[in-house]
Design a protein around this motif. Sequence first.
Motif, PDB file in Angstrom:
ATOM      1  N   GLY A  69     -24.990  94.511 -13.419  1.00  0.00           N
ATOM      2  CA  GLY A  69     -25.895  93.376 -13.272  1.00  0.00           C
ATOM      3  C   GLY A  69     -27.198  93.766 -12.606  1.00  0.00           C
ATOM      4  N   VAL A  70     -27.120  94.586 -11.557  1.00  0.00           N
ATOM      5  CA  VAL A  70     -28.335  95.064 -10.893  1.00  0.00           C
ATOM      6  C   VAL A  70     -29.165  95.909 -11.856  1.00  0.00           C
ATOM      7  N   ALA A  71     -28.507  96.743 -12.642  1.00  0.00           N
ATOM      8  CA  ALA A  71     -29.230  97.577 -13.612  1.00  0.00           C
ATOM      9  C   ALA A  71     -29.952  96.723 -14.647  1.00  0.00           C
ATOM     10  N   LEU A  72     -29.295  95.658 -15.116  1.00  0.00           N
ATOM     11  CA  LEU A  72     -29.922  94.799 -16.118  1.00  0.00           C
ATOM     12  C   LEU A  72     -31.141  94.083 -15.563  1.00  0.00           C
ATOM     13  N   ARG A  73     -31.110  93.697 -14.303  1.00  0.00           N
ATOM     14  CA  ARG A  73     -32.194  92.898 -13.728  1.00  0.00           C
ATOM     15  C   ARG A  73     -33.285  93.744 -13.086  1.00  0.00           C
ATOM     16  N   TRP A  74     -32.889  94.841 -12.451  1.00  0.00           N
ATOM     17  CA  TRP A  74     -33.866  95.600 -11.680  1.00  0.00           C
ATOM     18  C   TRP A  74     -33.937  97.079 -12.045  1.00  0.00           C
ATOM     19  N   GLY A  75     -33.084  97.517 -12.942  1.00  0.00           N
ATOM     20  CA  GLY A  75     -33.184  98.870 -13.454  1.00  0.00           C
ATOM     21  C   GLY A  75     -32.302  99.872 -12.726  1.00  0.00           C
ATOM     22  N   PRO A  76     -32.104 101.051 -13.341  1.00  0.00           N
ATOM     23  CA  PRO A  76     -31.214 102.071 -12.768  1.00  0.00           C
ATOM     24  C   PRO A  76     -31.661 102.578 -11.401  1.00  0.00           C
ATOM     25  N   ARG A  77     -32.975 102.635 -11.144  1.00  0.00           N
ATOM     26  CA  ARG A  77     -33.420 103.128  -9.835  1.00  0.00           C
ATOM     27  C   ARG A  77     -32.939 102.229  -8.716  1.00  0.00           C
ATOM     28  N   ALA A  78     -32.925 100.919  -8.964  1.00  0.00           N
ATOM     29  CA  ALA A  78     -32.432  99.993  -7.950  1.00  0.00           C
ATOM     30  C   ALA A  78     -30.945 100.235  -7.685  1.00  0.00           C
ATOM     31  N   VAL A  79     -30.185 100.540  -8.728  1.00  0.00           N
ATOM     32  CA  VAL A  79     -28.758 100.831  -8.550  1.00  0.00           C
ATOM     33  C   VAL A  79     -28.583 102.079  -7.694  1.00  0.00           C
ATOM     34  N   LEU A  80     -29.337 103.121  -7.995  1.00  0.00           N
ATOM     35  CA  LEU A  80     -29.218 104.356  -7.219  1.00  0.00           C
ATOM     36  C   LEU A  80     -29.586 104.132  -5.757  1.00  0.00           C
ATOM     37  N   THR A 117     -20.354  94.758  -8.575  1.00  0.00           N
ATOM     38  CA  THR A 117     -20.904  94.855  -7.224  1.00  0.00           C
ATOM     39  C   THR A 117     -22.410  94.634  -7.270  1.00  0.00           C
ATOM     40  N   ALA A 118     -22.915  93.886  -6.305  1.00  0.00           N
ATOM     41  CA  ALA A 118     -24.364  93.684  -6.172  1.00  0.00           C
ATOM     42  C   ALA A 118     -24.708  93.682  -4.694  1.00  0.00           C
ATOM     43  N   ALA A 119     -25.500  94.657  -4.281  1.00  0.00           N
ATOM     44  CA  ALA A 119     -25.919  94.737  -2.890  1.00  0.00           C
ATOM     45  C   ALA A 119     -27.049  93.760  -2.625  1.00  0.00           C
ATOM     46  N   ALA A 120     -27.073  93.215  -1.413  1.00  0.00           N
ATOM     47  CA  ALA A 120     -28.126  92.283  -1.030  1.00  0.00           C
ATOM     48  C   ALA A 120     -29.454  93.007  -0.899  1.00  0.00           C
ATOM     49  N   ALA A 121     -30.503  92.374  -1.356  1.00  0.00           N
ATOM     50  CA  ALA A 121     -31.859  92.885  -1.207  1.00  0.00           C
ATOM     51  C   ALA A 121     -32.802  91.704  -1.329  1.00  0.00           C
ATOM     52  N   ASP A 180     -30.949  87.085  -6.360  1.00  0.00           N
ATOM     53  CA  ASP A 180     -29.959  86.019  -6.431  1.00  0.00           C
ATOM     54  C   ASP A 180     -28.688  86.666  -6.951  1.00  0.00           C
ATOM     55  N   LEU A 181     -27.713  86.878  -6.086  1.00  0.00           N
ATOM     56  CA  LEU A 181     -26.607  87.760  -6.405  1.00  0.00           C
ATOM     57  C   LEU A 181     -25.618  87.152  -7.397  1.00  0.00           C
ATOM     58  N   VAL A 182     -25.427  85.850  -7.374  1.00  0.00           N
ATOM     59  CA  VAL A 182     -24.450  85.254  -8.293  1.00  0.00           C
ATOM     60  C   VAL A 182     -24.881  85.429  -9.750  1.00  0.00           C
ATOM     61  N   PRO A 183     -26.115  85.045 -10.139  1.00  0.00           N
ATOM     62  CA  PRO A 183     -26.522  85.289 -11.529  1.00  0.00           C
ATOM     63  C   PRO A 183     -26.545  86.771 -11.891  1.00  0.00           C
ATOM     64  N   THR A 184     -26.845  87.618 -10.929  1.00  0.00           N
ATOM     65  CA  THR A 184     -26.847  89.057 -11.187  1.00  0.00           C
ATOM     66  C   THR A 184     -25.456  89.531 -11.572  1.00  0.00           C
ATOM     67  N   LEU A 185     -24.459  89.145 -10.790  1.00  0.00           N
ATOM     68  CA  LEU A 185     -23.083  89.528 -11.089  1.00  0.00           C
ATOM     69  C   LEU A 185     -22.613  88.923 -12.406  1.00  0.00           C
ATOM     70  N   ASP A 210     -20.331  79.995 -12.386  1.00  0.00           N
ATOM     71  CA  ASP A 210     -19.137  79.446 -11.733  1.00  0.00           C
ATOM     72  C   ASP A 210     -18.015  80.481 -11.683  1.00  0.00           C
ATOM     73  N   ILE A 211     -17.840  81.214 -12.781  1.00  0.00           N
ATOM     74  CA  ILE A 211     -16.786  82.240 -12.812  1.00  0.00           C
ATOM     75  C   ILE A 211     -17.089  83.328 -11.791  1.00  0.00           C
ATOM     76  N   ALA A 212     -18.366  83.723 -11.705  1.00  0.00           N
ATOM     77  CA  ALA A 212     -18.745  84.737 -10.717  1.00  0.00           C
ATOM     78  C   ALA A 212     -18.472  84.239  -9.299  1.00  0.00           C
ATOM     79  N   ARG A 213     -18.754  82.981  -9.044  1.00  0.00           N
ATOM     80  CA  ARG A 213     -18.474  82.436  -7.708  1.00  0.00           C
ATOM     81  C   ARG A 213     -16.970  82.474  -7.421  1.00  0.00           C
ATOM     82  N   GLY A 214     -16.168  82.146  -8.441  1.00  0.00           N
ATOM     83  CA  GLY A 214     -14.725  82.204  -8.248  1.00  0.00           C
ATOM     84  C   GLY A 214     -14.240  83.616  -7.958  1.00  0.00           C
ATOM     85  N   LEU A 215     -14.832  84.589  -8.637  1.00  0.00           N
ATOM     86  CA  LEU A 215     -14.450  85.978  -8.380  1.00  0.00           C
ATOM     87  C   LEU A 215     -14.908  86.431  -7.001  1.00  0.00           C
ATOM     88  N   LEU A 216     -16.075  85.993  -6.564  1.00  0.00           N
ATOM     89  CA  LEU A 216     -16.510  86.314  -5.204  1.00  0.00           C
ATOM     90  C   LEU A 216     -15.558  85.696  -4.185  1.00  0.00           C
TER      91      LEU A 216
END
Length: 321
Positions: A298-309, A214-218, A222-227, A258-264
Motif C-alpha cells: 500500500g505504501v509503495a502504491l501511494r508513495w513509491g518504493p523509496r518510501a517503503v525502503l 504494514t504501513a508505518a506512520a508518517a 492516511d494509513l487505513v486507505p493505504t492498507l 472497513d475491512i482494513a479497520r477490522g484487520l487492524l
Amino acid sequence: MSRHVSVLLPFVPVRAEQAAPFGAFVQWRGAHALWQGQGSSVEQHQIFTQLSGMGMRVPFGIGVSLMPLRHPLLAALEARTVAAASGHPVVAGFGPGARSFQAATLGEPYASPLTASREYLTLVRALLRGGEIDQQGTYFSYTGSLPQVAAPGVEIGLGVLRPGMARLAGETADVAITWLTPPGYVRDVLVPALREGAEAAGRPMPRVVTFVATAAAADGRDLVPTLAQGSSGHFEGPHYRDMLQRAGVRVRDADHDDIARGLLRTGGMLAGDADEIGAGVAAFHDAGVDEVVLNCAGVALRWGPRAVLADLDLLFADNAW
C-alpha cells in the motif's frame, strides 16, 4: 520456534534493477529473506535469479506460485534454479488460487483443491528428492525423473487460509504460508490444524510464514486507505472473505476501508510507529508464526518504493525483532 522478519518486494518489477534496492536491503540490514508473490507482468523466479547474478545472493521465497500456471516438473526446476543461483535454500510456495482463476486457466476449477494440492506438492517433493517417479494422479501426473545437481535445498510451501488446507500442509509441506490472517486466528485455528495434519502423517509440523500488510506512520499519511489499497485484490477473493469472517473481521456489507479497520483491530494488519509495529510482529511470533513478512504494498502504491525502503530502514533500526 524461529522468530524471523522478512520483506516482500512490494511491487512487480519490470527489470531486476528495480528490485535491486530491496535485495540490497535484505543483504545488509538483517532481514531474513526477500519474498515475491505470483507475478503477472514479469515471472518472479527470473527476477530472483537475475538479482543473484547481480551479486545479491540472499534467501528468497515465493509466496505463492499458482498451480494452474505450471506443471510440477517446471515448478521444481524453477525453484531449484533459484536455489542454485542464490546459494541459499529457497521457499517455493504453491497454491491452487481462486476458483475463478482455476476456471480461467484450466477451463473449469478443481473439483477438489485439496486433492490437487496434495498431488502437486507430492510430485514436486519427489522430483527434488531424485529417483524415478511414476505418479498418476487425478490432476497431476508424471513418469520420469529430474536430473540431480548440487544446489541448496528447496523448502516446499503451501498457501493456507482455512483449516482443511492447514491440515493438508501439516501432512505434506515444509512451510505453511498465510496472508491477512490475524494472530489469534493463526494461534487458535491454523496452528492446531497444522499440528493435527503433521501428527497424522508422523512428521514435524511445518513452520509458519505469515504476510502482514504494514504501513508505518508518517506525516500526511492516511494509513487505513493505504492498507486497504495494498490488499484490495485479496479483499475480493471469496476464500479470503470466508477466512476473514471466520477470524472475526466483518466483510459482509463492508467496504475495503472497513475491512482494513477490522484487520487492524484484530492485529492482522500493522500500522503506526516502530514500537507499535514491533509489538504487532511480536504478537504474530507469540501466536506461532516463525517468519513474519512485512508487506508494504500500500505504501509503495501511494508513495513509491523509496518510501517503503525508508520505512523499512527505520523499522529494522528501531526493532530487535
